[in-house]
Design a protein around this motif. Structure first.
Motif, mmCIF file in Angstrom:
data_model
loop_
_atom_site.group_PDB
_atom_site.id
_atom_site.type_symbol
_atom_site.label_atom_id
_atom_site.label_comp_id
_atom_site.label_asym_id
_atom_site.label_seq_id
_atom_site.Cartn_x
_atom_site.Cartn_y
_atom_site.Cartn_z
ATOM 1 N N GLY A 45 -9.193 4.135 6.422
ATOM 2 C CA GLY A 45 -9.117 3.038 5.469
ATOM 3 C C GLY A 45 -7.696 2.626 5.192
ATOM 4 O O GLY A 45 -6.785 3.452 5.175
ATOM 5 N N LEU B 243 -5.309 3.099 -6.247
ATOM 6 C CA LEU B 243 -5.624 2.663 -4.891
ATOM 7 C C LEU B 243 -6.714 1.607 -4.933
ATOM 8 O O LEU B 243 -7.662 1.711 -5.697
ATOM 9 C CB LEU B 243 -6.108 3.849 -4.043
ATOM 10 C CG LEU B 243 -5.111 4.980 -3.819
ATOM 11 C CD1 LEU B 243 -5.788 6.143 -3.118
ATOM 12 C CD2 LEU B 243 -3.929 4.486 -3.017
ATOM 13 N N SER B 244 -6.560 0.579 -4.081
ATOM 14 C CA SER B 244 -7.594 -0.444 -3.944
ATOM 15 C C SER B 244 -7.600 -0.944 -2.510
ATOM 16 O O SER B 244 -6.599 -0.875 -1.810
ATOM 17 C CB SER B 244 -7.333 -1.604 -4.912
ATOM 18 O OG SER B 244 -6.096 -2.238 -4.610
ATOM 19 N N GLY B 245 -8.745 -1.432 -2.069
ATOM 20 C CA GLY B 245 -8.843 -1.991 -0.730
ATOM 21 C C GLY B 245 -10.241 -1.870 -0.168
ATOM 22 O O GLY B 245 -11.016 -1.015 -0.595
ATOM 23 N N GLN B 246 -10.549 -2.742 0.785
ATOM 24 C CA GLN B 246 -11.865 -2.744 1.409
ATOM 25 C C GLN B 246 -11.767 -2.791 2.928
ATOM 26 O O GLN B 246 -12.659 -3.277 3.594
ATOM 27 C CB GLN B 246 -12.683 -3.935 0.925
ATOM 28 C CG GLN B 246 -13.128 -3.818 -0.509
ATOM 29 C CD GLN B 246 -14.016 -4.974 -0.883
ATOM 30 O OE1 GLN B 246 -13.636 -6.121 -0.775
ATOM 31 N NE2 GLN B 246 -15.214 -4.655 -1.323
ATOM 32 N N TRP C 31 -12.043 -0.705 5.923
ATOM 33 C CA TRP C 31 -12.509 0.590 6.392
ATOM 34 C C TRP C 31 -13.108 0.441 7.776
ATOM 35 O O TRP C 31 -13.705 -0.580 8.095
ATOM 36 C CB TRP C 31 -13.578 1.147 5.450
ATOM 37 C CG TRP C 31 -13.035 1.436 4.091
ATOM 38 C CD1 TRP C 31 -13.025 0.580 3.020
ATOM 39 C CD2 TRP C 31 -12.393 2.618 3.654
ATOM 40 N NE1 TRP C 31 -12.419 1.182 1.945
ATOM 41 C CE2 TRP C 31 -12.020 2.429 2.311
ATOM 42 C CE3 TRP C 31 -12.102 3.832 4.273
ATOM 43 C CZ2 TRP C 31 -11.376 3.416 1.571
ATOM 44 C CZ3 TRP C 31 -11.461 4.805 3.525
ATOM 45 C CH2 TRP C 31 -11.103 4.596 2.197
ATOM 46 N N MET D 253 -5.424 0.762 2.351
ATOM 47 C CA MET D 253 -5.478 0.461 0.929
ATOM 48 C C MET D 253 -4.112 0.017 0.426
ATOM 49 O O MET D 253 -3.095 0.240 1.079
ATOM 50 C CB MET D 253 -5.923 1.699 0.154
ATOM 51 C CG MET D 253 -7.304 2.185 0.539
ATOM 52 S SD MET D 253 -7.693 3.788 -0.161
ATOM 53 C CE MET D 253 -6.699 4.860 0.864
ATOM 54 N N THR D 254 -4.126 -0.563 -0.743
ATOM 55 C CA THR D 254 -2.907 -0.894 -1.456
ATOM 56 C C THR D 254 -2.721 0.160 -2.534
ATOM 57 O O THR D 254 -3.668 0.467 -3.265
ATOM 58 C CB THR D 254 -3.013 -2.289 -2.093
ATOM 59 O OG1 THR D 254 -3.228 -3.240 -1.064
ATOM 60 C CG2 THR D 254 -1.752 -2.640 -2.867
ATOM 61 N N GLU E 246 -4.997 -6.317 5.611
ATOM 62 C CA GLU E 246 -6.105 -6.127 4.682
ATOM 63 C C GLU E 246 -7.278 -7.008 5.106
ATOM 64 O O GLU E 246 -7.112 -8.188 5.383
ATOM 65 C CB GLU E 246 -5.664 -6.477 3.256
ATOM 66 C CG GLU E 246 -6.727 -6.319 2.205
ATOM 67 C CD GLU E 246 -7.145 -4.877 1.990
ATOM 68 O OE1 GLU E 246 -8.332 -4.667 1.698
ATOM 69 O OE2 GLU E 246 -6.315 -3.963 2.118
#
Length: 160
Positions: free
Chosen positions: A127, A24-27, A29, A129-130, A103
């Motif tokens: 959140g 998982l990744s992402g910012q 929120w 996320m990818t 995103e």
């Protein structure tokens, strides 16, 4: 059916193995402060969502018809990308939360007041996320919701 040498059903063990391989990744929120009739929805897409209840309780419903209730300290992951809505009560309106559509990198998560003015009935950290799934895994084969247990004293922030 049981996994050989243990007491865990094979479908649960396979899901656990799959989830252990997900990256998982992402910012993107945000905090959502839901008033007495508060609710919001998230459209279908290719993102994965995490919703952690920090205060109060909410109902989360999927487009497929499943509904669960979450209390303070509980969280849910929507890996499947299907549409879903979070509400304080079953009859609360749930307009789309546009912030979660795309995103967006944020240093400090914004706060969105939703619903009636007055006391906050529930506060949710959400959140976008990818998720990178292992080869051969299909999002459509995943359950609508993956409910995470309650978080200990460290809180969801420390866990995330």
């Amino acid at each position: 059916m049981l996994r050989q040498g243990g007491g865990v059903p094979s479908d649960i063990a396979q899901l656990s193995d799959l989830l252990g391989a997900v990256e998982l990744s992402g910012q993107t929120w945000c905090y959502c402060d839901l008033g007495g009739n508060g609710g919001f929805s998230v459209p279908p897409g290719d993102a994965t969502f995490l919703h952690a209840v920090l205060h109060g309780s909410v109902r989360i419903a999927s487009a497929a018809g499943g509904t669960i209730e979450l209390g303070a300290g509980e969280a849910v992951v929507v890996l499947s990308g299907e549409a879903h809505a979070l509400r304080v009560s079953a009859d609360s309106p749930a307009a789309t939360l546009d912030f979660l559509r795309e995103e967006q990198g944020v240093d400090v998560p914004p706060d969105f007041p939703i619903g009636n003015a007055g006391p906050v009935a529930a506060r949710v950290l959400s959140g976008r996320m990818t998720a990178t799934l292992p080869a051969g895994a299909s999002r459509t084969a995943l359950p609508s919701f993956i409910r995470l247990g309650t978080c200990g004293e460290a809180g969801w922030g420390a866990l995330l």
